[in-house]
Design a protein around this motif. Structure first.
Motif, PDB file in Angstrom:
ATOM      1  N   ASN A 162       0.839  -1.196   0.000  1.00 42.60           N
ATOM      2  CA  ASN A 162       0.000   0.000   0.000  1.00 42.60           C
ATOM      3  C   ASN A 162       0.877   1.249   0.000  1.00 42.60           C
ATOM      4  O   ASN A 162       2.025   1.212   0.439  1.00 42.60           O
ATOM      5  N   ASP A 168      -3.687  12.987   4.219  1.00 43.23           N
ATOM      6  CA  ASP A 168      -5.123  12.965   4.501  1.00 43.23           C
ATOM      7  C   ASP A 168      -5.863  13.728   3.421  1.00 43.23           C
ATOM      8  O   ASP A 168      -5.479  14.845   3.051  1.00 43.23           O
ATOM      9  N   GLY A 169      -6.922  13.126   2.932  1.00 45.56           N
ATOM     10  CA  GLY A 169      -7.723  13.792   1.921  1.00 45.56           C
ATOM     11  C   GLY A 169      -7.363  13.404   0.494  1.00 45.56           C
ATOM     12  O   GLY A 169      -8.140  13.641  -0.429  1.00 45.56           O
ATOM     13  N   THR A 170      -6.193  12.804   0.310  1.00 45.91           N
ATOM     14  CA  THR A 170      -5.805  12.359  -1.038  1.00 45.91           C
ATOM     15  C   THR A 170      -6.542  11.066  -1.355  1.00 45.91           C
ATOM     16  O   THR A 170      -6.490  10.116  -0.565  1.00 45.91           O
ATOM     17  N   THR A 171      -7.182  11.025  -2.502  1.00 49.77           N
ATOM     18  CA  THR A 171      -7.989   9.847  -2.861  1.00 49.77           C
ATOM     19  C   THR A 171      -7.271   8.918  -3.830  1.00 49.77           C
ATOM     20  O   THR A 171      -7.736   7.802  -4.063  1.00 49.77           O
ATOM     21  N   THR A 172      -6.155   9.392  -4.371  1.00 44.86           N
ATOM     22  CA  THR A 172      -5.385   8.550  -5.275  1.00 44.86           C
ATOM     23  C   THR A 172      -4.294   7.817  -4.504  1.00 44.86           C
ATOM     24  O   THR A 172      -4.025   8.132  -3.341  1.00 44.86           O
ATOM     25  N   ALA A 173      -3.664   6.860  -5.181  1.00 47.60           N
ATOM     26  CA  ALA A 173      -2.577   6.111  -4.542  1.00 47.60           C
ATOM     27  C   ALA A 173      -1.276   6.898  -4.568  1.00 47.60           C
ATOM     28  O   ALA A 173      -0.263   6.445  -4.034  1.00 47.60           O
ATOM     29  N   GLU A 175       0.739  11.015  -4.685  1.00 45.75           N
ATOM     30  CA  GLU A 175       0.640  12.443  -4.428  1.00 45.75           C
ATOM     31  C   GLU A 175       1.122  13.181  -5.675  1.00 45.75           C
ATOM     32  O   GLU A 175       2.106  12.785  -6.306  1.00 45.75           O
TER      33      GLU A 175
END
Lengths: 114, 174
Positions: free
Chosen positions: B45, B50-55, B57
């Protein structure tokens, strides 16, 4: 004499092997030498070196490096002599090569074990 | 000259949750407009803010913005960090992967033990304290060796996790 943190780090590095030698020579019951001193010095050196690597001017390094120096005890003075007067060593056997000191290692040819 | 992708990583004392990446690429490629960062743990993983929805940045502002601070760390990790350099359309032009160990949490704790000893030198005579500090020292050095000599992410993470266990269980020291 006041030492810099860098100098204390070097003193501690040399004190580790000086104390290690004494522990090895002192026999089963250690004589008057703390048998754990080389390990303790290595552990505290690890901490001081880490902080010095990140922030050489950190004010808390004064107390921690002084603590490290105190831990070196009787080995601090001979360590300082070695650091300032040592020129590295020469190892003899088979072939001769020079190492240590500021010039670093060297090269040799031939078979040491022949 | 075509771009040669590269990056370096660092941490700042006092900010153990932040991983800083610096783009050290050389050369140019006018098609590249953005970068992506995948920080992958041993379980496969990725770590994201926090708040990032993708794998991953997004590391925007290429080439002007050369650093990015990622607030992604809740403990010390051995990470496989992949940085991709992409076109505006999302096509990967080049990428670079590096194995890194981030250990500011445990190193800071280790140093704090030495600081405690400066005002209470008898701590080192306490067998429990000395034994636990010695274990912590060994795990931190072992993590170093596992990463530097073997490039073994799993072994590095195992060492860091044992160090973290010591850090989070103060009753092991006193």
């Amino acid at each position: 004499m006041a030492f810099t943190v860098a100098e204390i780090i070097n003193i501690a590095e040399v004190s580790i092997f000086l104390s290690s030698q004494d522990v090895a020579k002192s026999g089963l019951f250690g004589g008057s030498v703390d048998r754990d001193l080389p390990i303790k010095l290595s552990m505290e050196l690890q901490a001081v070196e880490w902080k010095y690597g990140y922030d050489p001017s950190a004010t808390d390094l004064i107390s921690t490096s002084n603590y490290l120096y105190d831990l070196c005890g009787q080995y601090a003075a001979p360590a300082w002599l070695i650091i300032n007067e040592g020129e590295g060593g020469t190892m003899i056997g088979g072939e001769t090569f020079e190492g240590g000191g500021s010039s670093g290692g060297g090269s040799f040819t031939g078979d040491l074990f022949n | 000259m075509a771009i040669t992708a590269n990056f370096s990583e660092s941490q700042t004392i006092g900010e153990p949750s932040i991983l800083t990446l610096t783009d050290t690429s050389t050369g140019t490629d006018v098609t590249i407009t953005q970068r992506r960062v995948y920080a992958t743990k041993v379980d496969g993983n990725t770590l994201v803010e926090d708040g990032t929805t993708t794998a991953y940045e997004v590391w925007s502002g290429f080439p002007g913005t050369t650093t990015i601070d990622l607030d992604i760390l809740d403990k010390d990790y051995a990470l496989s960090v992949l940085v991709q350099w992409l076109t505006a359309g999302g096509t990967v032009v080049t990428s670079k992967t590096r194995l890194i160990a981030v250990r500011m949490y445990n190193d800071t704790f280790y140093y704090s033990l030495t600081q405690a000893q400066t005002s209470n030198p008898t701590l080192m005579t306490n067998k429990k304290y000395y034994g636990s500090k010695k274990k912590l020292s060994v795990e931190l050095e072992a993590a170093n060796s596992a990463m530097e000599f073997a490039g073994d992410q799993y072994a590095t993470q195992a060492c860091l996790d044992r160090a973290t266990y010591l850090r989070l269980n103060s009753q092991l020291f006193l």
